[in-house]
Design a protein around this motif. Structure first.
Motif, PDB file in Angstrom:
ATOM      1  N   GLY A  94      28.774 -13.686  34.469  1.00 39.39           N
ATOM      2  CA  GLY A  94      28.538 -15.050  34.932  1.00 39.39           C
ATOM      3  C   GLY A  94      27.515 -15.133  36.041  1.00 39.39           C
ATOM      4  O   GLY A  94      26.838 -16.155  36.205  1.00 39.39           O
ATOM      5  N   LEU A  95      27.395 -14.038  36.798  1.00 39.18           N
ATOM      6  CA  LEU A  95      26.442 -14.003  37.918  1.00 39.18           C
ATOM      7  C   LEU A  95      25.066 -13.461  37.510  1.00 39.18           C
ATOM      8  O   LEU A  95      24.133 -13.469  38.324  1.00 39.18           O
ATOM      9  CB  LEU A  95      26.999 -13.132  39.057  1.00 39.18           C
ATOM     10  CG  LEU A  95      28.287 -13.634  39.728  1.00 39.18           C
ATOM     11  CD1 LEU A  95      28.828 -12.578  40.691  1.00 39.18           C
ATOM     12  CD2 LEU A  95      28.046 -14.951  40.465  1.00 39.18           C
ATOM     13  N   ALA A  96      24.951 -12.962  36.266  1.00 37.50           N
ATOM     14  CA  ALA A  96      23.699 -12.327  35.818  1.00 37.50           C
ATOM     15  C   ALA A  96      22.529 -13.302  35.917  1.00 37.50           C
ATOM     16  O   ALA A  96      22.642 -14.466  35.532  1.00 37.50           O
ATOM     17  CB  ALA A  96      23.848 -11.836  34.385  1.00 37.50           C
ATOM     18  N   ASP A  97      21.405 -12.796  36.439  1.00 38.01           N
ATOM     19  CA  ASP A  97      20.225 -13.659  36.589  1.00 38.01           C
ATOM     20  C   ASP A  97      19.055 -13.216  35.716  1.00 38.01           C
ATOM     21  O   ASP A  97      17.978 -13.781  35.781  1.00 38.01           O
ATOM     22  CB  ASP A  97      19.791 -13.729  38.057  1.00 38.01           C
ATOM     23  CG  ASP A  97      19.446 -12.363  38.625  1.00 38.01           C
ATOM     24  OD1 ASP A  97      19.577 -11.355  37.891  1.00 38.01           O
ATOM     25  OD2 ASP A  97      19.061 -12.294  39.808  1.00 38.01           O
ATOM     26  N   ASN A  98      19.284 -12.163  34.889  1.00 38.79           N
ATOM     27  CA  ASN A  98      18.276 -11.782  33.901  1.00 38.79           C
ATOM     28  C   ASN A  98      18.967 -11.104  32.723  1.00 38.79           C
ATOM     29  O   ASN A  98      20.128 -10.695  32.817  1.00 38.79           O
ATOM     30  CB  ASN A  98      17.185 -10.884  34.507  1.00 38.79           C
ATOM     31  CG  ASN A  98      17.726  -9.549  34.978  1.00 38.79           C
ATOM     32  OD1 ASN A  98      18.105  -8.700  34.176  1.00 38.79           O
ATOM     33  ND2 ASN A  98      17.790  -9.368  36.308  1.00 38.79           N
ATOM     34  N   ILE A  99      18.265 -10.982  31.614  1.00 32.07           N
ATOM     35  CA  ILE A  99      18.867 -10.493  30.378  1.00 32.07           C
ATOM     36  C   ILE A  99      19.330  -9.049  30.494  1.00 32.07           C
ATOM     37  O   ILE A  99      20.339  -8.650  29.894  1.00 32.07           O
ATOM     38  CB  ILE A  99      17.875 -10.664  29.194  1.00 32.07           C
ATOM     39  CG1 ILE A  99      18.593 -10.471  27.841  1.00 32.07           C
ATOM     40  CG2 ILE A  99      16.705  -9.703  29.313  1.00 32.07           C
ATOM     41  CD1 ILE A  99      19.595 -11.534  27.503  1.00 32.07           C
ATOM     42  N   PHE A 100      18.652  -8.237  31.296  1.00 34.97           N
ATOM     43  CA  PHE A 100      18.994  -6.818  31.382  1.00 34.97           C
ATOM     44  C   PHE A 100      20.306  -6.596  32.144  1.00 34.97           C
ATOM     45  O   PHE A 100      21.136  -5.779  31.736  1.00 34.97           O
ATOM     46  CB  PHE A 100      17.843  -6.039  32.035  1.00 34.97           C
ATOM     47  CG  PHE A 100      16.550  -6.175  31.286  1.00 34.97           C
ATOM     48  CD1 PHE A 100      16.397  -5.587  30.045  1.00 34.97           C
ATOM     49  CD2 PHE A 100      15.500  -6.927  31.802  1.00 34.97           C
ATOM     50  CE1 PHE A 100      15.213  -5.732  29.320  1.00 34.97           C
ATOM     51  CE2 PHE A 100      14.324  -7.097  31.092  1.00 34.97           C
ATOM     52  CZ  PHE A 100      14.176  -6.490  29.856  1.00 34.97           C
ATOM     53  N   THR A 101      20.492  -7.345  33.243  1.00 36.65           N
ATOM     54  CA  THR A 101      21.763  -7.225  33.961  1.00 36.65           C
ATOM     55  C   THR A 101      22.905  -7.797  33.114  1.00 36.65           C
ATOM     56  O   THR A 101      24.017  -7.256  33.131  1.00 36.65           O
ATOM     57  CB  THR A 101      21.714  -7.945  35.329  1.00 36.65           C
ATOM     58  OG1 THR A 101      21.288  -9.302  35.125  1.00 36.65           O
ATOM     59  CG2 THR A 101      20.776  -7.256  36.285  1.00 36.65           C
ATOM     60  N   LEU A 102      22.635  -8.843  32.347  1.00 42.75           N
ATOM     61  CA  LEU A 102      23.669  -9.392  31.467  1.00 42.75           C
ATOM     62  C   LEU A 102      24.118  -8.342  30.451  1.00 42.75           C
ATOM     63  O   LEU A 102      25.324  -8.174  30.209  1.00 42.75           O
ATOM     64  CB  LEU A 102      23.146 -10.635  30.737  1.00 42.75           C
ATOM     65  CG  LEU A 102      24.131 -11.271  29.739  1.00 42.75           C
ATOM     66  CD1 LEU A 102      25.390 -11.758  30.443  1.00 42.75           C
ATOM     67  CD2 LEU A 102      23.466 -12.417  28.976  1.00 42.75           C
ATOM     68  N   ILE A 103      23.169  -7.615  29.878  1.00 42.84           N
ATOM     69  CA  ILE A 103      23.503  -6.577  28.889  1.00 42.84           C
ATOM     70  C   ILE A 103      24.351  -5.481  29.534  1.00 42.84           C
ATOM     71  O   ILE A 103      25.351  -5.026  28.959  1.00 42.84           O
ATOM     72  CB  ILE A 103      22.212  -5.996  28.266  1.00 42.84           C
ATOM     73  CG1 ILE A 103      21.562  -7.048  27.345  1.00 42.84           C
ATOM     74  CG2 ILE A 103      22.504  -4.717  27.497  1.00 42.84           C
ATOM     75  CD1 ILE A 103      20.143  -6.715  26.922  1.00 42.84           C
ATOM     76  N   VAL A 104      23.984  -5.047  30.745  1.00 44.65           N
ATOM     77  CA  VAL A 104      24.751  -4.017  31.458  1.00 44.65           C
ATOM     78  C   VAL A 104      26.170  -4.510  31.736  1.00 44.65           C
ATOM     79  O   VAL A 104      27.159  -3.782  31.527  1.00 44.65           O
ATOM     80  CB  VAL A 104      24.051  -3.624  32.784  1.00 44.65           C
ATOM     81  CG1 VAL A 104      24.956  -2.726  33.631  1.00 44.65           C
ATOM     82  CG2 VAL A 104      22.728  -2.924  32.504  1.00 44.65           C
ATOM     83  N   PHE A 105      26.301  -5.754  32.186  1.00 42.99           N
ATOM     84  CA  PHE A 105      27.617  -6.300  32.521  1.00 42.99           C
ATOM     85  C   PHE A 105      28.459  -6.543  31.264  1.00 42.99           C
ATOM     86  O   PHE A 105      29.681  -6.445  31.301  1.00 42.99           O
ATOM     87  CB  PHE A 105      27.475  -7.582  33.347  1.00 42.99           C
ATOM     88  CG  PHE A 105      26.780  -7.384  34.667  1.00 42.99           C
ATOM     89  CD1 PHE A 105      26.892  -6.168  35.350  1.00 42.99           C
ATOM     90  CD2 PHE A 105      26.006  -8.395  35.234  1.00 42.99           C
ATOM     91  CE1 PHE A 105      26.250  -5.975  36.569  1.00 42.99           C
ATOM     92  CE2 PHE A 105      25.362  -8.210  36.452  1.00 42.99           C
ATOM     93  CZ  PHE A 105      25.481  -6.998  37.124  1.00 42.99           C
ATOM     94  N   ARG A 106      27.781  -6.851  30.150  1.00 44.78           N
ATOM     95  CA  ARG A 106      28.503  -6.966  28.871  1.00 44.78           C
ATOM     96  C   ARG A 106      29.079  -5.609  28.469  1.00 44.78           C
ATOM     97  O   ARG A 106      30.162  -5.526  27.892  1.00 44.78           O
ATOM     98  CB  ARG A 106      27.557  -7.479  27.787  1.00 44.78           C
ATOM     99  CG  ARG A 106      27.295  -8.963  27.843  1.00 44.78           C
ATOM    100  CD  ARG A 106      28.428  -9.777  27.283  1.00 44.78           C
ATOM    101  NE  ARG A 106      28.490  -9.698  25.829  1.00 44.78           N
ATOM    102  CZ  ARG A 106      29.488 -10.170  25.096  1.00 44.78           C
ATOM    103  NH1 ARG A 106      30.524 -10.727  25.667  1.00 44.78           N
ATOM    104  NH2 ARG A 106      29.462 -10.083  23.775  1.00 44.78           N
ATOM    105  N   ALA A 107      28.330  -4.552  28.785  1.00 44.43           N
ATOM    106  CA  ALA A 107      28.824  -3.195  28.509  1.00 44.43           C
ATOM    107  C   ALA A 107      30.093  -2.922  29.319  1.00 44.43           C
ATOM    108  O   ALA A 107      31.039  -2.289  28.820  1.00 44.43           O
ATOM    109  CB  ALA A 107      27.747  -2.166  28.824  1.00 44.43           C
ATOM    110  N   ILE A 108      30.139  -3.378  30.577  1.00 48.91           N
ATOM    111  CA  ILE A 108      31.335  -3.206  31.418  1.00 48.91           C
ATOM    112  C   ILE A 108      32.504  -3.988  30.815  1.00 48.91           C
ATOM    113  O   ILE A 108      33.635  -3.497  30.751  1.00 48.91           O
ATOM    114  CB  ILE A 108      31.052  -3.666  32.863  1.00 48.91           C
ATOM    115  CG1 ILE A 108      30.015  -2.743  33.515  1.00 48.91           C
ATOM    116  CG2 ILE A 108      32.341  -3.694  33.690  1.00 48.91           C
ATOM    117  CD1 ILE A 108      29.530  -3.222  34.872  1.00 48.91           C
TER     118      ILE A 108
END
Length: 490
Positions: A94-108
């Protein structure tokens, strides 16, 4: 009084399991509606598939590891770790501000889901007798059914009324509530950790095998077909599989005890769930596409074609307890799967005049069949293994379903694209871009000849996909015929 207190505690734990199942299952449906907005906001069109793939990969990779840890150290610690990872991953997404951090957090998030999904089955097996377990599994299925129905609606509402970030934030209070219930209300029997080193070599080998398998099959339906590279990738998967089996045979305490698969009944349950999950993803993917392109249905109306399935799945699963007491597994599976097969046969012959309502009927039959058979697979696979391997057995079934859906998605995509490309080569007046537009939007055109040709091309692809589905049905039937057991499992 003591019984009342115990029942209240069990009810509270089941509520926690219900909520956690809803959280992990709704995550795969709610994001579908929100994804276009997310991709637009984060400028991530080129990486959109990884928003799903990262979650899927880490879920599949971690599932067998968590199952093994749960058998050695207990369910509560693994379940808690999964809840913390999933809840914190949701917050970070929810806090992700770019696609790459979103992908990493989706992995978590996926790492958390990899613990939650199989351990819910294991906790149910620990808390309830075999006679009551089927009803508890059926009750837990209702959360999956509700998430399948409401996920897209909730996702659309959140995006329209709030912000896409809340698609992920919504899990945080739910996760905290479940954590508190489990921490205060779930008391399990003590597990004494074995004084044996973890099978790190097996974990590493299995991880490489799963990563490669998932990426290869997920890419099959998306990339241009190259027979040589596909053959090479399948050879690599075979070599990795052989190396993994060799590693596990030498391990003192293997991550996946291969001896479990010496039990024919267990193996048949896992493979049946794997293949039926592949069939499930086939109708979920191609029914809406069929309605949208051939019948010019809107995306929302086309999506409704699969809704009878989760509703009837959860209703049908309540009958499993009665059936398994009276009949051996194959006498339940074979007639039900045969009936389902008969309903799918018309799909390989269907033309543009095929009645639209039959898609809803077939989806309903699919829900009833899979609701009974896959719930039975879960119940039987837990019952026929030693109690010390209960967590591993539950994780094997969960992993089997994930692999079945991933592998089938790739093969269906490969078949569909091969047929479409071959048909386009035979008709020089039609381009791939036109076919893609027709499938995506079901666009009308003033030229009846062009419309007829596009219909023929799309239908050829659909027929090929469902011929493969029929092939999978036949494998499942033959697999269950090979079961020598003639008695109900008790």
């Amino acid at each position: 009084m003591l019984n009342q207190t115990k029942n209240n505690r069990l009810g509270l734990i089941m509520l926690a399991i219900f909520i956690s199942t809803f959280m992990t299952s709704v995550e795969t449906t709610i994001i579908t509606t929100a994804l276009p907005t997310i991709i637009s906001d984060l400028n991530g069109l080129a990486f959109q598939s990884w928003v799903f793939a990262a979650y899927l990969l880490t879920t599949a990779l971690s599932t067998p590891v968590y199952g093994k840890i749960a058998d050695r150290f207990g369910r509560k610690i693994v379940y808690t770790i999964g809840l913390v990872l999933f809840t914190s991953g949701s917050m970070l997404c929810g806090l992700a501000d770019n696609i790459f951090t979103l992908i990493v957090f989706r992995a978590i998030q996926g790492l958390g889901a990899g613990a939650i999904m199989p351990i819910t089955f294991t906790i149910i097996a620990d808390l309830f007798t075999y006679e009551k377990r089927s009803n508890m599994l059926a009750l837990n299925n209702t959360s999956w059914g509700i998430s399948a129905l409401l996920g897209p609606i909730i996702g659309g509402f959140i995006v329209d009324q709030l912000d896409w970030h809340w698609v992920f934030f919504i899990n945080v209070p739910l996760g905290i509530a479940v954590l508190l219930i489990i921490a205060l209300g779930y008391h399990e029997k003590k597990h004494s950790a074995e004084k044996v080193a973890m099978d790190y070599k097996g974990i590493l080998t299995l991880s490489v095998l799963l990563i490669f398998t998932l990426l290869v099959f997920q890419g099959l339906g998306e990339t241009k077909v190259d027979a040589l590279s596909i053959s090479a990738e399948l050879v690599v998967i075979g070599v990795l599989g052989y190396w993994f089996v060799k590693t596990e045979k030498k391990a003192i305490d293997p991550i996946i005890p291969l001896r479990l698969f010496h039990n024919r009944i267990f193996t048949i349950q896992i493979l049946t769930a794997l293949l039926l999950s592949g069939i499930q993803i086939g109708f979920q993917t191609y029914f809406p596409m069929w309605l949208q392109s051939i019948y010019k249905a809107s995306a929302s109306i086309a999506g409704l074609a699969v809704t009878p399935s989760p509703v009837l799945w959860l209703v049908a699963s309540f009958f499993v307890g009665t059936l398994v007491k009276k009949y051996p597994p194959k006498q339940i599976a074979i007639p039900i799967i045969t009936i389902q097969l008969l309903f799918y046969i018309p799909l390989v012959l269907a033309n543009v005049n095929f009645p639209q309502f039959l898609f809803y009927v077939i989806a309903g039959v699919t829900g009833i069949a899979l609701g009974i058979v896959i719930t039975m697979n879960t119940l039987i696979s837990q019952q026929v293994v030693p109690e010390t391997n209960l967590g591993t057995a539950s994780s094997m079934l969960t992993l089997g379903r994930t692999l079945g859906q991933t592998i089938a998605t790739g093969i269906f995509g490969l078949i569909f694209n091969l047929i479409i490309n071959n048909k386009i080569k035979q008709n020089s007046n039609i381009s791939l871009k036109q076919v893609n537009g027709y499938i995506s939007h079901g666009i009308n055109h003033h030229d009846p000849t062009l419309i007829k040709n596009l219909n023929d091309i799309v239908l050829s692809g659909m027929h090929a996909v469902f011929w493969f589905v029929i092939f999978l049905f036949l494998i499942v039937i033959i697999l269950n015929i090979s079961d020598k057991n003639q008695n109900p499992i008790k």
